[in-house]
Motif scaffolding. Sequence first.
Motif, PDB file in Angstrom:
ATOM      1  N   TYR A   7      15.261  13.313   2.565  1.00 10.99           N
ATOM      2  CA  TYR A   7      13.972  13.362   1.786  1.00 10.99           C
ATOM      3  C   TYR A   7      13.996  12.701   0.436  1.00 10.99           C
ATOM      4  O   TYR A   7      14.370  13.327  -0.755  1.00 10.99           O
ATOM      5  CB  TYR A   7      13.976  14.978   1.331  1.00 10.99           C
ATOM      6  N   PRO A   8      13.965  11.355   0.540  1.00 11.44           N
ATOM      7  CA  PRO A   8      14.296  10.631  -0.798  1.00 11.44           C
ATOM      8  C   PRO A   8      13.264  10.870  -1.779  1.00 11.44           C
ATOM      9  O   PRO A   8      13.835  10.825  -2.987  1.00 11.44           O
ATOM     10  CB  PRO A   8      14.308   9.284  -0.047  1.00 11.44           C
ATOM     11  N   ILE A   9      12.142  10.943  -1.539  1.00 14.45           N
ATOM     12  CA  ILE A   9      11.130  11.294  -2.454  1.00 14.45           C
ATOM     13  C   ILE A   9      11.297  12.617  -3.166  1.00 14.45           C
ATOM     14  O   ILE A   9      11.297  12.868  -4.458  1.00 14.45           O
ATOM     15  CB  ILE A   9       9.746  11.163  -2.157  1.00 14.45           C
ATOM     16  N   ILE A  10      11.764  13.617  -2.389  1.00 15.78           N
ATOM     17  CA  ILE A  10      12.042  14.721  -3.188  1.00 15.78           C
ATOM     18  C   ILE A  10      13.158  14.870  -3.663  1.00 15.78           C
ATOM     19  O   ILE A  10      13.141  15.493  -4.962  1.00 15.78           O
ATOM     20  CB  ILE A  10      12.193  15.963  -1.891  1.00 15.78           C
ATOM     21  N   ALA A  11      14.291  13.949  -3.235  1.00 20.92           N
ATOM     22  CA  ALA A  11      15.373  14.116  -4.268  1.00 20.92           C
ATOM     23  C   ALA A  11      14.963  13.384  -5.543  1.00 20.92           C
ATOM     24  O   ALA A  11      15.630  13.767  -6.752  1.00 20.92           O
ATOM     25  CB  ALA A  11      16.639  13.137  -3.368  1.00 20.92           C
ATOM     26  N   ILE A  12      14.394  12.279  -5.596  1.00 21.08           N
ATOM     27  CA  ILE A  12      13.970  11.512  -6.796  1.00 21.08           C
ATOM     28  C   ILE A  12      12.988  12.511  -7.660  1.00 21.08           C
ATOM     29  O   ILE A  12      13.367  12.752  -8.847  1.00 21.08           O
ATOM     30  CB  ILE A  12      12.950  10.179  -6.379  1.00 21.08           C
ATOM     31  N   LEU A  13      12.240  13.437  -7.021  1.00 26.41           N
ATOM     32  CA  LEU A  13      11.435  14.274  -7.815  1.00 26.41           C
ATOM     33  C   LEU A  13      12.257  15.390  -8.501  1.00 26.41           C
ATOM     34  O   LEU A  13      11.811  15.665  -9.738  1.00 26.41           O
ATOM     35  CB  LEU A  13      10.273  14.948  -6.867  1.00 26.41           C
ATOM     36  N   ARG A  60       0.832  -1.268   0.014  1.00 25.44           N
ATOM     37  CA  ARG A  60      -0.157  -0.002  -0.006  1.00 25.44           C
ATOM     38  C   ARG A  60       0.688   1.196   0.040  1.00 25.44           C
ATOM     39  O   ARG A  60       0.522   2.189  -0.777  1.00 25.44           O
ATOM     40  CB  ARG A  60      -0.857  -0.054   1.159  1.00 25.44           C
ATOM     41  N   GLN A  61       2.156   1.275   0.926  1.00 23.87           N
ATOM     42  CA  GLN A  61       2.596   2.375   1.117  1.00 23.87           C
ATOM     43  C   GLN A  61       3.557   2.609  -0.389  1.00 23.87           C
ATOM     44  O   GLN A  61       3.452   3.867  -1.143  1.00 23.87           O
ATOM     45  CB  GLN A  61       3.846   2.003   1.991  1.00 23.87           C
ATOM     46  N   GLY A  97      15.204   2.564  -3.313  1.00 25.17           N
ATOM     47  CA  GLY A  97      14.014   2.693  -2.495  1.00 25.17           C
ATOM     48  C   GLY A  97      13.808   2.859  -1.031  1.00 25.17           C
ATOM     49  O   GLY A  97      12.850   3.065  -0.475  1.00 25.17           O
ATOM     50  N   GLY A  98      15.096   3.284  -0.796  1.00 22.87           N
ATOM     51  CA  GLY A  98      15.188   3.256   0.967  1.00 22.87           C
ATOM     52  C   GLY A  98      14.956   4.932   1.097  1.00 22.87           C
ATOM     53  O   GLY A  98      14.658   5.752   0.339  1.00 22.87           O
ATOM     54  N   PRO A  99      15.201   5.229   2.378  1.00 25.72           N
ATOM     55  CA  PRO A  99      15.746   4.085   3.471  1.00 25.72           C
ATOM     56  C   PRO A  99      14.414   3.183   3.631  1.00 25.72           C
ATOM     57  O   PRO A  99      13.148   3.691   3.924  1.00 25.72           O
ATOM     58  CB  PRO A  99      15.863   4.969   4.790  1.00 25.72           C
ATOM     59  N   GLY A 100      14.749   2.019   4.152  1.00 26.81           N
ATOM     60  CA  GLY A 100      13.641   0.962   4.204  1.00 26.81           C
ATOM     61  C   GLY A 100      12.899   1.012   2.775  1.00 26.81           C
ATOM     62  O   GLY A 100      13.603   0.742   1.722  1.00 26.81           O
ATOM     63  N   THR A 101      11.607   1.170   2.905  1.00 26.98           N
ATOM     64  CA  THR A 101      11.020   1.173   1.472  1.00 26.98           C
ATOM     65  C   THR A 101      10.189   2.517   1.387  1.00 26.98           C
ATOM     66  O   THR A 101       9.351   2.811   0.680  1.00 26.98           O
ATOM     67  CB  THR A 101       9.864   0.221   1.382  1.00 26.98           C
ATOM     68  N   ALA A 102      10.818   3.592   1.941  1.00 27.72           N
ATOM     69  CA  ALA A 102      10.358   4.845   1.966  1.00 27.72           C
ATOM     70  C   ALA A 102      10.249   5.595   0.646  1.00 27.72           C
ATOM     71  O   ALA A 102       9.207   6.416   0.426  1.00 27.72           O
ATOM     72  CB  ALA A 102      11.062   5.815   2.844  1.00 27.72           C
TER      73      ALA A 102
END
Lengths: 315, 278
Positions: free
Chosen positions: A176-182, A89-90, A259-264
């Motif tokens: 901020y992994p998602i922001i970095a990817i974005l 779900r995450q 995909g990290g940290p963890g699966t964040a």
Amino acid sequence: MSTSTIDRLEGSRRAARAAAAERTISKAEGWRRRGPLLPALIFTVIVTQLPFLVTIWYSLRGQNLLRPGEDIFVGLSNYVDIAQDSTFRQTALNSVVITLGCVLVAMVLGIVLALLLDRPFLGRGVARTMLITPFLVMPVATSVLWSVALLNPTYGLLNWTLGLFGIEAVDWTSTYPIIAILMALVWQWTPFMMLLVLAGLQAQAKDVLEAASVDGAGPWRTFRSITLPHLRRYIELGVLLGVIYVVNTFDQIYLMTAGGPGTASANLPFYIYQRAFLGFDIGQAAAMGVVVVIATIIVASAALRLIFRSFEVKE
Amino acid sequence: MSDTTRAYRRRTTGGVLTTLTWLLALAFFFPVAWMAATAFKQENQAASDPPTWFFTPTLDQFRAVIEGGSGVYVANSAIATGVSTVLVLLLGIPAAYALSIRPVEKVSDVLFFFISTKMLPVVAVIVPIYVVAGQLKVLDNIWTLVVLYTAMNLPIAVWMMRSFFLEVPGEVLEAASVDGAGLMRTLRSVLIPMVAPGIAATALICVIFSWNEFFFALNLTASRAATVPVLIVSTMTSEGLFLARLCAAALLASLPVILAGWIAQKQLVRGLSMGAIK
């Protein structure tokens, strides 16, 4: 039996024969028309549809490449596991956030850049060439460039720039992994949106714009009432194509954050990849693939109607 | 407000907008320029804090990449890209013909089918492809990638080529059919020359997508069939912080597509929109 009856029978028989002949001709013509299409169609069905049928089959089995003995029919239990899997779900949510975030930000930036480029100035061709370059860089290279050269916490250029303004160093890919990817994705996709919107702006009828200016409409008013409605088709197309491509993002996540940290920061493609190729859990990965396809079909059937209107498919 | 003030104001706004455009263009281009600059540095200059802005350029990193056994990867990428692009054109051009000039029944259904395969997430088919390729002993085989890249780009090519065929004037085709030219002759001597720019645009898009493809290459190849993107990743993981060399490899890997895209900017838009935008 009178001659006239025979004649009539003869006549109807001839008509039937003619009709049959016509049918064979049109049938032959139909196949002649289909001929050039078939190789491509058959090839596409075999390479793209068959594997998916196999995916469905796998999703009903408990196959794990590490435990060959368990390759048995397990019914829908893989699907039950997915329904209870909070990581699934995450990662699904991450997929939505990454896709929509990237497409929307890239579109807004793309519109701004296209508007700026749609006016004559010195060196316009060079500026345009520079602006499309991010889209041409190999995505793997983009990921390396962003994660190592720009976002590295100790010698990355972004932190150094922020440091000039007295902002503390940030470990972007782990904090901020998602922001970095974005950041990397938006950088790559903005030129794509810009090119589509620019093509739309250049297809605008110039006399309409002149008429608006003669009527005393200011630039903002002209933009809102004439340009934006005209651009709508191009924007829809850009968003749609952007979603199709960005939802499958893998390279940046694999290389920038794993995909990290963890699966964040894992999205669905990356999570399924992990389950299949690091966990060797074929059954689970296949079931997730099926769920993703069903979700895609639901979203896509709405989107496809849009694309068809945009492309104005003529029969 | 007099006419001169208005003209003056328009000129100032123009100047501001031009400056803004240039700043944004430089900002977007900067990461690429930085990657290129880093490729010409020594390793200690590449990973320095603060960043090294002035340095004596060196070709050491490029030499290391080229001499470090990258030839196999480049050859694999060239085969996967070149052969799949040729196959896409061979399959896609006749199919596009059958969807435009002498159309089959249910054209929009067929078009719908082709585009829907682009919406099928690759992850949903990677598992069976991997297992079946393993059973057929074609893992780590460049021809597996050729087949997959052909399937990946074929729908785009069909859509694009169809949009180019639809622009061919009807009289030209009538003339050809009056002359009694068959399909192959009509295609070869009338249609293909007329849509040659379209074929070039289609080929460009196929080359970009297959040259840059990473997911299949990562999962289905090991040492023999690995392509350029895989080389970059293995440089990154095995050699850690050799940033300058990594940038040199990334720059060399991106260069063919960057140059092709720069040269064919007009065709790029049409290709990216699958022929929808002229």
